[in-house]
Design a protein around this motif. Sequence first.
Motif, PDB file in Angstrom:
ATOM      1  N   THR A 244       0.830  -1.209   0.000  1.00 16.29           N
ATOM      2  CA  THR A 244       0.000   0.000   0.000  1.00 16.29           C
ATOM      3  C   THR A 244       0.860   1.252   0.000  1.00 16.29           C
ATOM      4  OG1 THR A 244      -1.758  -1.185   1.168  1.00 16.29           O
ATOM      5  CG2 THR A 244      -1.833   1.226   1.239  1.00 16.29           C
ATOM      6  N   LEU A 245       1.897   1.269   0.838  1.00 16.82           N
ATOM      7  CA  LEU A 245       2.773   2.442   0.900  1.00 16.82           C
ATOM      8  C   LEU A 245       3.516   2.636  -0.420  1.00 16.82           C
ATOM      9  CD1 LEU A 245       4.244   2.087   4.514  1.00 16.82           C
ATOM     10  CD2 LEU A 245       2.219   3.361   3.756  1.00 16.82           C
ATOM     11  N   GLU A 246       3.997   1.549  -0.997  1.00 17.82           N
ATOM     12  CA  GLU A 246       4.694   1.639  -2.290  1.00 17.82           C
ATOM     13  C   GLU A 246       3.744   2.109  -3.387  1.00 17.82           C
ATOM     14  OE1 GLU A 246       6.484  -2.185  -2.954  1.00 17.82           O
ATOM     15  OE2 GLU A 246       7.809  -1.970  -1.214  1.00 17.82           O
ATOM     16  N   ALA A 247       2.521   1.607  -3.365  1.00 22.41           N
ATOM     17  CA  ALA A 247       1.534   2.017  -4.361  1.00 22.41           C
ATOM     18  C   ALA A 247       1.230   3.505  -4.237  1.00 22.41           C
ATOM     19  CB  ALA A 247       0.255   1.197  -4.200  1.00 22.41           C
ATOM     20  N   ALA A 248       1.072   3.975  -3.012  1.00 19.78           N
ATOM     21  CA  ALA A 248       0.760   5.395  -2.796  1.00 19.78           C
ATOM     22  C   ALA A 248       1.877   6.279  -3.342  1.00 19.78           C
ATOM     23  CB  ALA A 248       0.542   5.657  -1.309  1.00 19.78           C
ATOM     24  N   LEU A 249       3.121   5.947  -3.030  1.00 17.85           N
ATOM     25  CA  LEU A 249       4.243   6.748  -3.520  1.00 17.85           C
ATOM     26  C   LEU A 249       4.384   6.646  -5.035  1.00 17.85           C
ATOM     27  CD1 LEU A 249       6.935   6.101  -0.767  1.00 17.85           C
ATOM     28  CD2 LEU A 249       5.677   8.230  -1.191  1.00 17.85           C
ATOM     29  N   GLY A 250       4.197   5.452  -5.573  1.00 15.43           N
ATOM     30  CA  GLY A 250       4.302   5.275  -7.019  1.00 15.43           C
ATOM     31  C   GLY A 250       3.266   6.098  -7.768  1.00 15.43           C
ATOM     32  N   LEU A 251       2.040   6.067  -7.285  1.00 16.18           N
ATOM     33  CA  LEU A 251       0.983   6.851  -7.923  1.00 16.18           C
ATOM     34  C   LEU A 251       1.235   8.347  -7.785  1.00 16.18           C
ATOM     35  CD1 LEU A 251      -2.043   4.669  -6.810  1.00 16.18           C
ATOM     36  CD2 LEU A 251      -1.364   5.124  -9.184  1.00 16.18           C
ATOM     37  N   CYS A 252       1.769   8.761  -6.648  1.00 15.85           N
ATOM     38  CA  CYS A 252       2.089  10.174  -6.439  1.00 15.85           C
ATOM     39  C   CYS A 252       3.127  10.631  -7.457  1.00 15.85           C
ATOM     40  CB  CYS A 252       2.591  10.379  -5.014  1.00 15.85           C
ATOM     41  SG  CYS A 252       2.799  12.111  -4.565  1.00 15.85           S
ATOM     42  N   ALA A 253       4.126   9.784  -7.706  1.00 21.06           N
ATOM     43  CA  ALA A 253       5.157  10.124  -8.687  1.00 21.06           C
ATOM     44  C   ALA A 253       4.576  10.222 -10.095  1.00 21.06           C
ATOM     45  CB  ALA A 253       6.274   9.079  -8.651  1.00 21.06           C
ATOM     46  N   GLU A 254       3.633   9.362 -10.405  1.00 21.82           N
ATOM     47  CA  GLU A 254       3.071   9.312 -11.758  1.00 21.82           C
ATOM     48  C   GLU A 254       2.009  10.368 -12.016  1.00 21.82           C
ATOM     49  OE1 GLU A 254       1.563   5.337 -12.259  1.00 21.82           O
ATOM     50  OE2 GLU A 254       3.452   4.486 -11.513  1.00 21.82           O
ATOM     51  N   LYS A 255       1.141  10.593 -11.025  1.00 26.73           N
ATOM     52  CA  LYS A 255      -0.041  11.423 -11.258  1.00 26.73           C
ATOM     53  C   LYS A 255      -0.014  12.755 -10.519  1.00 26.73           C
ATOM     54  CE  LYS A 255      -3.082   7.369 -11.634  1.00 26.73           C
ATOM     55  NZ  LYS A 255      -3.727   7.599 -12.915  1.00 26.73           N
ATOM     56  N   GLY A 256       0.840  12.869  -9.496  1.00 30.23           N
ATOM     57  CA  GLY A 256       0.774  14.031  -8.621  1.00 30.23           C
ATOM     58  C   GLY A 256      -0.140  13.735  -7.453  1.00 30.23           C
TER      59      GLY A 256
ATOM     60  N   PHE B 214       8.982  11.516  -2.930  1.00 28.83           N
ATOM     61  CA  PHE B 214       8.915  11.992  -1.545  1.00 28.83           C
ATOM     62  C   PHE B 214       8.597  13.479  -1.448  1.00 28.83           C
ATOM     63  CE2 PHE B 214      11.341   8.067  -1.264  1.00 28.83           C
ATOM     64  CZ  PHE B 214      10.619   7.420  -0.280  1.00 28.83           C
ATOM     65  N   GLY B 215       9.236  14.293  -2.278  1.00 30.22           N
ATOM     66  CA  GLY B 215       8.959  15.728  -2.243  1.00 30.22           C
ATOM     67  C   GLY B 215       7.512  16.045  -2.547  1.00 30.22           C
ATOM     68  N   PRO B 216       6.974  15.531  -3.669  1.00 28.05           N
ATOM     69  CA  PRO B 216       5.556  15.787  -3.955  1.00 28.05           C
ATOM     70  C   PRO B 216       4.610  15.226  -2.893  1.00 28.05           C
ATOM     71  CG  PRO B 216       6.691  15.084  -5.939  1.00 28.05           C
ATOM     72  CD  PRO B 216       7.662  14.903  -4.802  1.00 28.05           C
ATOM     73  N   ALA B 217       4.952  14.069  -2.348  1.00 29.64           N
ATOM     74  CA  ALA B 217       4.084  13.493  -1.307  1.00 29.64           C
ATOM     75  C   ALA B 217       4.041  14.406  -0.087  1.00 29.64           C
ATOM     76  CB  ALA B 217       4.583  12.103  -0.913  1.00 29.64           C
ATOM     77  N   TYR B 218       5.202  14.912   0.337  1.00 27.15           N
ATOM     78  CA  TYR B 218       5.227  15.766   1.521  1.00 27.15           C
ATOM     79  C   TYR B 218       4.534  17.102   1.252  1.00 27.15           C
ATOM     80  CZ  TYR B 218       6.854  17.605   5.970  1.00 27.15           C
ATOM     81  OH  TYR B 218       6.909  18.117   7.240  1.00 27.15           O
ATOM     82  N   ALA B 219       4.738  17.655   0.067  1.00 33.72           N
ATOM     83  CA  ALA B 219       4.043  18.902  -0.279  1.00 33.72           C
ATOM     84  C   ALA B 219       2.531  18.701  -0.238  1.00 33.72           C
ATOM     85  CB  ALA B 219       4.488  19.382  -1.657  1.00 33.72           C
ATOM     86  N   GLY B 220       2.067  17.557  -0.735  1.00 31.48           N
ATOM     87  CA  GLY B 220       0.637  17.264  -0.694  1.00 31.48           C
ATOM     88  C   GLY B 220       0.118  17.118   0.725  1.00 31.48           C
TER      89      GLY B 220
END
Length: 196
Positions: A18-30, A101-107
């Motif tokens: 789940t954590l890997e999926a969340a980060l992967g999607l964040c990288a791909e879609k924002g 990581f950067g986009p995830a933290y900004a979100g």
Amino acid sequence: MITSPSSRRRSERSRKATLEAALGLCAEKGYARVTVEAIAARAGVSKKTIYRWWPSKGAVMLEAFTEGLLDATPFTDTGDIAADLRTHICAAVRLLSTSPFGPAYAGILSEVHHDDALAKAVREDLVEPRFACAVERLRRAGEQGQIPADADLPLAVEMLYGPVYYRHVLRKPPQDEATVAALVEHVLRSLGARET
């Protein structure tokens, strides 16, 4: 006879997926375009499973970000507080400057303004423990005679890390190693630290 994995191991596998999926999607879609449904589909778990472990998308991202931060930025003690702070802060800058990581933290930071539970989790699960670790590292430097005993360590931590997050939140270019070195030198000098 082959035995099936324990439910605890299955749960840990699902949690990691789940954590890997969340980060992967964040990288791909924002961050804004990631949904709990998409995370569940990518991770191969049910939406119900995610909501059993986390109250929101932000909470999933926070756990993923926190694990990445802990892995990338340990508080080492080589006996040289300036070198250790430079290493630590540069590692934090690199993490915040990289996807996902950067986009995830900004979100996450954008959501804390309207999600009180997430804001509380950011403080309690991420900021306060890391702040305490930084103060403890400076306290050990004080015991080693590198920082005066009366130095305001919590203020020093804010002075050291504030510029990193200021630049991240405002999407300014991240510090380079020379800028981090100048920051560390300035803060330690303001504390009256002795040069190593």
